[in-house]
Design a protein around this motif. Structure first.
Motif, PDB file in Angstrom:
ATOM      1  N   TYR A   1       0.873  -1.173   0.000  1.00  0.00           N
ATOM      2  CA  TYR A   1       0.000   0.000   0.000  1.00  0.00           C
ATOM      3  C   TYR A   1       0.907   1.219   0.000  1.00  0.00           C
ATOM      4  O   TYR A   1       1.764   1.353   0.875  1.00  0.00           O
TER       5      TYR A   1
ATOM      6  N   GLU B   1       3.340   7.223   3.414  1.00  0.00           N
ATOM      7  CA  GLU B   1       3.572   5.996   4.175  1.00  0.00           C
ATOM      8  C   GLU B   1       3.464   4.778   3.261  1.00  0.00           C
ATOM      9  O   GLU B   1       2.807   4.824   2.224  1.00  0.00           O
TER      10      GLU B   1
ATOM     11  N   GLY C   1      -5.441  -1.768   2.405  1.00  0.00           N
ATOM     12  CA  GLY C   1      -5.921  -0.645   3.217  1.00  0.00           C
ATOM     13  C   GLY C   1      -7.355  -0.869   3.662  1.00  0.00           C
ATOM     14  O   GLY C   1      -8.121  -1.553   3.005  1.00  0.00           O
TER      15      GLY C   1
ATOM     16  N   PRO D   1     -10.408   1.724   4.864  1.00  0.00           N
ATOM     17  CA  PRO D   1     -11.482   1.141   4.070  1.00  0.00           C
ATOM     18  C   PRO D   1     -11.293   1.174   2.550  1.00  0.00           C
ATOM     19  O   PRO D   1     -12.279   0.991   1.830  1.00  0.00           O
TER      20      PRO D   1
HETATM   21  N1  GLY Z   1      -6.690   3.459   5.105  1.00  0.00           N
HETATM   22  C1  GLY Z   1      -5.421   3.549   5.662  1.00  0.00           C
HETATM   23  C2  GLY Z   1      -4.888   2.290   6.160  1.00  0.00           C
HETATM   24  O1  GLY Z   1      -5.399   1.213   5.907  1.00  0.00           O
HETATM   25  O2  GLY Z   1      -3.866   2.339   6.835  1.00  0.00           O
END
Ligand code: GLY
Ligand code: AMP
Length: 424
Positions: free
Chosen positions: A274, A288, A294, A296
């Protein structure tokens, strides 16, 4: 020859795992489906196992006892604690990176250092494990900073400061007062970037990378991006900011150099990566990395996947991704999260949920997160309770359907944003 059936375990119990479970349950290759711990939603399509997922030996014993062929690890904690390494040692098949590769999420100082060495665009930053040094550095800054705990803090370890001096308070809270425990022993102080955010997921094995359809996450609790940061209050896929050019640029300038950097550290990434990006005036920069799907975003991306998710994840885990193809539904998906009143601070649980069945349709999915089944009722059991996703010809059509479905679901104290996918 027909391919063999697979008994599958999904580790985790959030909306992301319910969305994965629903997609996997459509596969011709699925034998039996298990979740651990799962939730009331997964209980309807799988067997929920009562096993402590932080106890890897107990998970492995359960996998052997239930003749599970393939385990999909949803959350970061077991990945960063090395669950996939233990599966590998036992000759068991699991989807997700090894502990060394999961450091991209588990140790933000490691990730920042790797990005700097590999010239991957990211916010300029310094890492500190000494409070006084951190304060001295902050005193030299005259622009707003972001302070991050280096370790895992359930997505809450980031303090975005409006004014330069606020970073002093933030390091004091994190390092001085131990706000995030050991996760905050080391902090990253970085420049605050500006621009829209986009979340990008890529399936990666030793040779192949597939960038999945993009999404945008809504992290703040309240409309107009106000209120505290949460685990995510909604998402939309595709992101309105995704262009082919951006995706090529992210692969070339961000993902490939990062994977090469990991290889230099002796780690090969297999799983889903991600990439959280901010699209700044100077180009996309990494906020990040996460070593998993991820949440949602997954609840908006997977309903658009036409291909067999189980086949894709199994191929990825066994280094056969290049043998697969991915097909997408061109419609948009909008996911709105319904949370317990008071979330992300104190909230109460055990509230009966009404209308779950009437909200569901061909184009609407109701993914459970903090729910528990107490037949004949389903009750709330967590902060984020449900993710309601609708598909539509465009984001606005999907949005109307998602809110129409939400209108049918009731529980005491239910809160949700009313502006997910607005103004697109
Ligand atoms: N939506 C951000 C995460 O899953 O960290
Ligand atoms: P992270 O968990 O690192 O993605 O941070 C959580 C959220 O904080 C991100 O989604 C951004 O909204 C925000 N954030 C993190 N780093 C920065 C930064 N350098 N500049 C501005 N906002 C940031």
């Amino acid at each position: 020859m027909a391919e063999s059936q697979l008994n599958v375990l999904i580790i985790g119990g959030g909306g992301r795992e319910h969305a994965i479970a629903i997609a996997v349950s459509k596969s011709n290759r699925l034998g039996k489906l298990y979740c651990a711990p799962g939730n009331a939603g997964t209980a309807a399509i799988a067997t929920n196992l009562e096993v402590d997922t932080s106890d890897h030996e107990a998970v492995i014993a359960s996998v052997k006892a239930n003749q599970i062929d393939f385990t999909i690890v949803g959350p970061e904690a077991p990945l960063c604690a090395g669950i996939v390494d233990r599966f590998n040692d036992e000759g068991l098949c699991a989807f997700g990176p090894t502990q060394a590769a999961a450091r991209l999420e588990g140790d933000k100082a490691f990730a920042k250092n790797l990005m700097t060495q590999a010239l991957v665009p990211t916010a300029e930053a310094r890492t500190f494990d000494n409070l006084d040094r951190a304060k001295e550095y902050i005193a030299t800054r005259d622009t707003p900073q972001v302070v991050k705990a280096a370790g895992l803090a359930a997505g809450k370890g980031v303090i975005v400061c409006e004014e330069p001096f606020e970073a002093l308070l933030a390091v004091e809270e994190i390092m001085g007062k131990g706000k995030f425990g050991d996760a905050g022993k080391t902090v990253i102080v970085e420049e605050r970037l500006k621009g829209p955010e986009i979340s990008l997921l890529a399936l990666i094995d030793d040779r192949t990378m597939y960038v999945l359809e993009t999404a945008q996450d809504y992290k703040r609790l309240s409309d107009n991006d106000e209120g505290p940061n949460t685990g995510g209050m909604g998402s939309v896929s595709p992101s309105p900011h995704a262009t082919d050019e951006l995706l090529v640029q992210v692969q070339r300038d961000i993902i490939i150099p990062t994977l090469d950097g990991l290889r230099r550290e002796g780690a090969v990434y297999r799983g889903v990566l991600y990439v959280g990006l901010m699209l700044t005036a100077a180009g996309p920069k990494v906020l990040e990395f996460n070593c998993r799907f991820g949440d949602p975003e997954t609840q908006a991306v997977l309903p658009r996947l036409k291909s067999d998710l189980l086949e894709l994840l199994h191929a990825c885990a066994t280094g056969r991704l290049e043998e697969t193809e991915i097909e997408w539904d061109q419609r948009s998906a909008v996911c709105v999260v319904m949370a317990s009143g008071g979330y992300p601070s104190k909230y109460s649980i055990g509230k009966p949920i009404e209308g779950l069945n009437s909200a569901f349709s061909d184009t609407v999915a109701v993914y459970h997160a903090g729910t528990q089944s107490h037949p004949p009722v389903t009750r709330t059991s967590g902060g984020r309770v449900l993710s309601v996703t609708a598909l539509g010809e465009n984001a606005s059509a999907a949005q109307s359907k998602a809110y129409e479905a939400i209108g049918k679901i009731k529980f005491d104290g239910a809160t949700y944003r009313s502006d997910i996918a607005a103004n697109m």
